[in-house]
Each structure stands twice: as structure tokens, then as C-alpha cells.
Write an enzyme that holds these catalytic residues in place. Structure first.
Site, PDB file in Angstrom:
ATOM      1  N   GLU A   1       0.855  -1.263   0.028  1.00  0.00           N
ATOM      2  CA  GLU A   1      -0.044   0.008   0.013  1.00  0.00           C
ATOM      3  C   GLU A   1       0.985   1.366   0.067  1.00  0.00           C
ATOM      4  OE1 GLU A   1      -3.254   0.125   2.897  1.00  0.00           O
ATOM      5  OE2 GLU A   1      -3.957  -1.880   2.231  1.00  0.00           O
TER       6      GLU A   1
ATOM      7  N   GLU B   1      -4.597  -9.062   0.826  1.00  0.00           N
ATOM      8  CA  GLU B   1      -5.426  -8.722   2.254  1.00  0.00           C
ATOM      9  C   GLU B   1      -6.721  -8.463   1.900  1.00  0.00           C
ATOM     10  OE1 GLU B   1      -3.948  -5.446   4.510  1.00  0.00           O
ATOM     11  OE2 GLU B   1      -1.905  -5.817   4.065  1.00  0.00           O
TER      12      GLU B   1
HETATM   13  C1  BGP Z   1      -4.250  -2.648   5.630  1.00  0.00           C
HETATM   14  C2  BGP Z   1      -2.739  -2.723   5.959  1.00  0.00           C
HETATM   15  C3  BGP Z   1      -2.342  -3.445   7.179  1.00  0.00           C
HETATM   16  C4  BGP Z   1      -3.424  -3.708   7.897  1.00  0.00           C
HETATM   17  C5  BGP Z   1      -4.997  -3.610   7.634  1.00  0.00           C
HETATM   18  C6  BGP Z   1      -5.994  -3.678   8.659  1.00  0.00           C
HETATM   19  O1  BGP Z   1      -4.304  -1.282   5.007  1.00  0.00           O
HETATM   20  O2  BGP Z   1      -1.912  -2.873   4.734  1.00  0.00           O
HETATM   21  O3  BGP Z   1      -1.196  -3.200   7.514  1.00  0.00           O
HETATM   22  O4  BGP Z   1      -3.386  -2.907   9.280  1.00  0.00           O
HETATM   23  O5  BGP Z   1      -5.206  -2.728   6.655  1.00  0.00           O
HETATM   24  O6  BGP Z   1      -6.455  -2.097   8.611  1.00  0.00           O
HETATM   25  P1  BGP Z   1      -6.430  -1.508   9.975  1.00  0.00           P
HETATM   26  O7  BGP Z   1      -5.024  -2.289  10.768  1.00  0.00           O
HETATM   27  O8  BGP Z   1      -6.285   0.023  10.130  1.00  0.00           O
HETATM   28  O9  BGP Z   1      -7.669  -2.106  10.841  1.00  0.00           O
END
Ligand code: BGP
Length: 464
Positions: free
Chosen positions: A168, A366
Site C-alpha cells: 500500500e 489482504e
Molecule cells: C491494510 C494494511 C495492514 C492492516 C490492514 C487492516 O491497509 O496493509 O497493515 O493494518 O489494513 O487495517 P487496520 O489495521 O487499519 O484496521
């Protein structure tokens, strides 16, 4: 609904170095942006928790990998923590202790029958490079990243065959320089674009190094393009969605897959005087070196409508001048995270890649569901009965498999995350894992019901 899951379809899980490792063995000089943010503004982190302890994966990785083996994951994605990989970032002197740790993790994964995928930066830009060069605003940092990539390929490339430059890449600078909601709170839209360009350029250069170096395997990038849905069929709402798409999605997808920035984006950047500094040679490198494959992180739909108000001319330019977010009445929500649940976005993204990005090979790197207060769902034996997570994965996988049937080149699905882990600011508020982590000193692990379910679908290769 019964769907067969193709034999080679990846069923894995993901995480990152900084969200799991903890600081055991980390030297004072090895802070990343995340570590510094946590040190400087710990009060914005849920319950004051953060990367300092995380899940202590650094010491507990054998236990986690044993759980991965038990579930039968085919692949596991994590990152190398760039900030911990070097003792001296400029001379490229590797921290052997940390580099050995990565060796051990890779070997342990293979011994468990799991293929690792490695990302070179999951937000772990070293603070030293932020302080000295302004981070990704600097072309020097692009060069240092390319050197780092080569060292990593030389060291681990005999075993690791699937690489990503960034996770990202748009996120840090969007929160920091565009929205200025994160430490160190500098609003600077042009700097935002400069970081974007340098990460595109760094990816192209690393792709070049990978191919010219004759390393086996493939090199890609993990992006988080959002599937945009205009509120209505009106031209104004559609235009809002298109402009959002240019600034936040196509800014990476187009150069990295097709070799050039969209001309509509370039016009907007020039018009608003936020065009990034670049040379013709840089654009040529980008043209010549598209990625081999894409990782796509996909959680929620992005609904947009035309803006209702005129932009205040004294407010620095933000793409929001052209759109407003739209909340669909009745939408299904994950209230813990504030994200809409709309599984169809999997299919829609797949068709977009098929139709607009020549069906480049890709996978979901993800997708997942962060839920607050999961202890509510622990049964008498302490196991989290997370049927909501099972339903969530099932619905999203279902759409993805439909897309595969419709000719998508999607190669797999990786859940975020394997174990509960630290989120930026939310820390352990929302739990994402197939494996629960207690916040005791031991960071005790236990398999959730979803872990058992995931094991079953991996074994049976049938989604019911
Ligand atoms: C994505 C990221 C992760 C992870 C995930 C969940 O954007 O790549 O690192 O954190 O989101 O989101 P959050 O952690 O903000 O709940």
C-alpha cells in the site's frame, strides 16, 4: 452454494514485520516511521499499545508457524523490516542478527510446507532516512531502496521467489502529508505526489534490478486500489468517482502495470501545481519495467458523489475538491472498523483487472474483518467463536471464485491477518486473526473457530 476451489489457488494469510515483531533485539538507531510516530504520539494509539511489543513474533515465530502448519496455509506474506535490516543505511551494512532472524523465519516456513512471500516495505521506512532526506521526497532514498532490494534478493532469493516492493505505497503520505492527521502533521499536497512518484519509480527500478539480475521468481507490488461506486448514474457523480479513481487508484495501477501515468491525472496535477519533479529518463524507466504481478488489498467499497460546496480557495488543494464520500443507506457495516461490507467488490475488482489491466496475474494479498471485544465470543474453553469472520471470508471468497470462473487471472486469497496484530493507532482494538493473541506478558496464542474452518476449506478445497 458449493464451489470448488482450484487445486493451485493460494489460500494463505498475511501480516507485516512491524505489526508483529516487537522491539526485542532492535537497536535504538533502528526506528522506523511507525516506531517514531508511536514514541512521539503514543496517546493516539489505542490503550497506549503499539509496535514495541506487538505479538513478539521475533521470539514467538516458531509457535506461529506451527499454527500455520496445523491450518495448512499454502503461503504466508510478511515484510522485511527495512529499518532493522541495516546497521548503516547509507553504506548498506546489514544487521546480521536481524538478517539471520529473517533467514530462520524463511526456513521454518519451508519446513512447515508454507511458501513465504516477502515485501520490502510495509510502512517501515527508516526514521534516519526521514530525518536526513525527508524520506520518499528524496531521490537519494529511491537509490538506497534499490540497493536494499538487491541485498535482500542476493541473500534470500535462493529460497524466496515471490517479492513485493511495497505494501500500500500510497498510505503513509496520504495520512501524513495530504490529510495531515498523523505525526508529524505537515500538510503538503505536492510532497504527497512526490512520494507517490518516487515509490512508483523505486518499484520500476527494483523490477529492473530483479530482471537484469536473473533472480528466479517474480516481483510485484501490493496496492490498495478501491473499487469506486458513484452514488448515481448522473454525469456529476460519475465524474466524482472517476477523479477519485485517478488520484488514489490509477496513480499506481497505470504506471506500474501499463507503464505510464494517465494523461487526465497529469493534467490535473499541472493545473493544481502539484506535478511531481521528474525527468524523462525516470518516465522511461517506468515505461520499460512494469511489475510481473499484483497483490491487491481489498476491504470495503468506495462510494462517491459530486461535491455539494465550492472549494475554499485558501485551503491547500486536496483531491476532495472533486468529490464527497457517499454513505449508502442500509449498507452492511463492520461497526468496529467503520467499513462497509460489500463482497461483490471482489468480483468487480477482478473484472476491472481483466478488462483494463490486461488480466495481469494477481491475488488478494489482504482482506479480513477486524472486530472489537472478541473476548465476548470466547467459549468455556477460551476459543473465540468467530462465526462472523467465517461468514465474511466465505462471502468474499465466493465472489472471488466466481470471478475466476469468469476468466479472472486471480491466483489466490490471503487473509489479513494470520494472528491478531497491531494496527496503526487502533493497535489491538480490532482483532483480525485466525489465531487469538492475549495481551499477557507471554502473548499467549490460541486458535479461533475461523482457524479450524480455514483448515477445513484448505483440506477439502470446497467452499460451502
Ligand atoms: C491494510 C494494511 C495492514 C492492516 C490492514 C487492516 O491497509 O496493509 O497493515 O493494518 O489494513 O487495517 P487496520 O489495521 O487499519 O484496521
Amino acid at each position: 452454494m458449493v464451489q470448488n476451489i482450484p487445486k493451485d489457488f493460494i489460500l494463505g494469510a498475511a501480516s507485516s514485520a512491524w505489526q508483529t515483531e516487537g522491539w526485542v533485539g532492535k537497536k535504538e538507531t533502528q526506528d522506523s516511521f511507525l516506531d517514531s510516530w508511536f514514541k512521539n504520539e503514543s496517546f493516539v494509539w489505542h490503550e497506549g499499545r503499539g509496535p514495541d511489543v506487538a505479538t513478539n513474533f521475533y521470539e514467538k515465530y516458531p509457535e506461529d508457524i506451527a499454527h500455520m502448519k496445523e491450518i495448512g496455509l499454502t503461503h504466508y506474506r510478511t515484510s522485511i523490516n527495512w529499518s532493522r535490516f541495516f546497521i548503516d543505511y547509507e553504506k548498506g551494512i546489514v544487521d546480521e542478527e536481524y538478517a539471520d532472524h529473517i533467514d530462520r523465519v524463511i526456513d521454518e516456513l519451508f519446513n512447515a510446507g508454507i511458501e513465504p512471500m516477502l515485501c520490502l516495505e510495509h510502512y517501515e521506512v527508516p526514521t534516519y532516512l526521514m530525518d536526513k532526506y525527508g524520506g520518499w521526497a528524496s531521490k537519494k532514498v529511491v537509490e538506497l531502496f534499490v540497493d536494499y532490494a538487491q541485498i535482500a534478493f542476493d541473500r534470500y532469493g535462493d529460497r524466496v521467489k515471490q517479492w513485493f516492493t511495497f505494501n500500500e505505497p500510497i498510505v503513509i503520505q496520504t495520512r501524513v502529508y495530504l490529510d495531515a492527521i498523523r505525526w508529524p502533521h505537515e500538510q503538503n499536497t505536492k510532497k504527497w505526489m512526490q512520494w507517490n512518484h518516487h515509490k512508483v519509480l523505486a518499484t520500476a527500478k527494483v523490477v529492473q534490478v530483479f530482471h537484469e539480475g536473473g533472480y528466479e521468481g517474480r516481483i510485484g507490488v501490493v496496492l490498495n486500489p478501491e473499487v469506486t461506486y458513484p452514488r448515481s448514474s448522473s454525469p456529476a457523480d460519475k465524474k466524482a468517482a472517476e477523479i477519485y479513481d485517478l488520484f488514489f487508484n490509477r496513480v499506481y495501477l497505470d504506471p506500474l502495470v501499463k507503464g505510464s501515468y494517465p494523461s487526465e491525472l497529469v493534467q490535473l496535477l499541472e493545473h493544481h501545481q502539484i506535478m511531481f519533479d521528474h525527468t524523462e529518463e525516470e518516465l522511461e524507466i517506468i515505461r520499460q519495467n512494469p511489475v510481473d504481478f499484483l497483490g491487491i488489498n481489498l476491504y470495503f467499497p468506495k462510494r462517491l458523489k459530486a461535491p455539494r460546496y465550492e472549494w475554499n480557495k485558501d485551503t491547500p488543494f486536496h483531491p476532495e475538491m472533486y468529490y464527497e464520500n457517499f454513505e449508502l443507506p442500509g449498507r452492511r457495516m463492520n461497526k468496529s472498523r467503520g467499513w462497509e461490507i460489500y463482497p461483490e467488490l471482489m468480483f468487480d475488482m477482478a473484472m476491472r483487472i481483466k478488462d483494463e489491466y490486461h488480466n495481469i496475474p494477481w491475488l488478494i494479498t489482504e482482506n479480513g474483518m477486524g472486530i472489537e471485544g472478541e473476548e465476548r465470543f470466547q467459549d468455556d474453553n477460551g476459543q473465540v467463536q468467530d462465526d462472523y469472520r467465517i461468514d465474511f471470508i466465505r462471502m468474499h471468497l465466493n465472489q472471488l471464485l466466481k470471478a475466476v470462473e469468469a476468466g479472472s487471472s486471480c491466483e489466490g486469497y490471503m487473509l489479513w491477518a494470520f494472528t491478531d496484530c497491531v494496527s496503526p493507532m487502533n493497535a489491538f482494538k480490532n482483532r483480525y486473526g485466525l489465531v487469538r493473541i492475549e495481551l499477557d506478558d507471554e502473548r499467549t496464542r490460541s486458535l479461533k473457530k475461523s482457524g479450524e474452518w480455514y483448515k477445513q476449506i484448505i483440506q477439502e478445497r470446497i467452499l460451502k
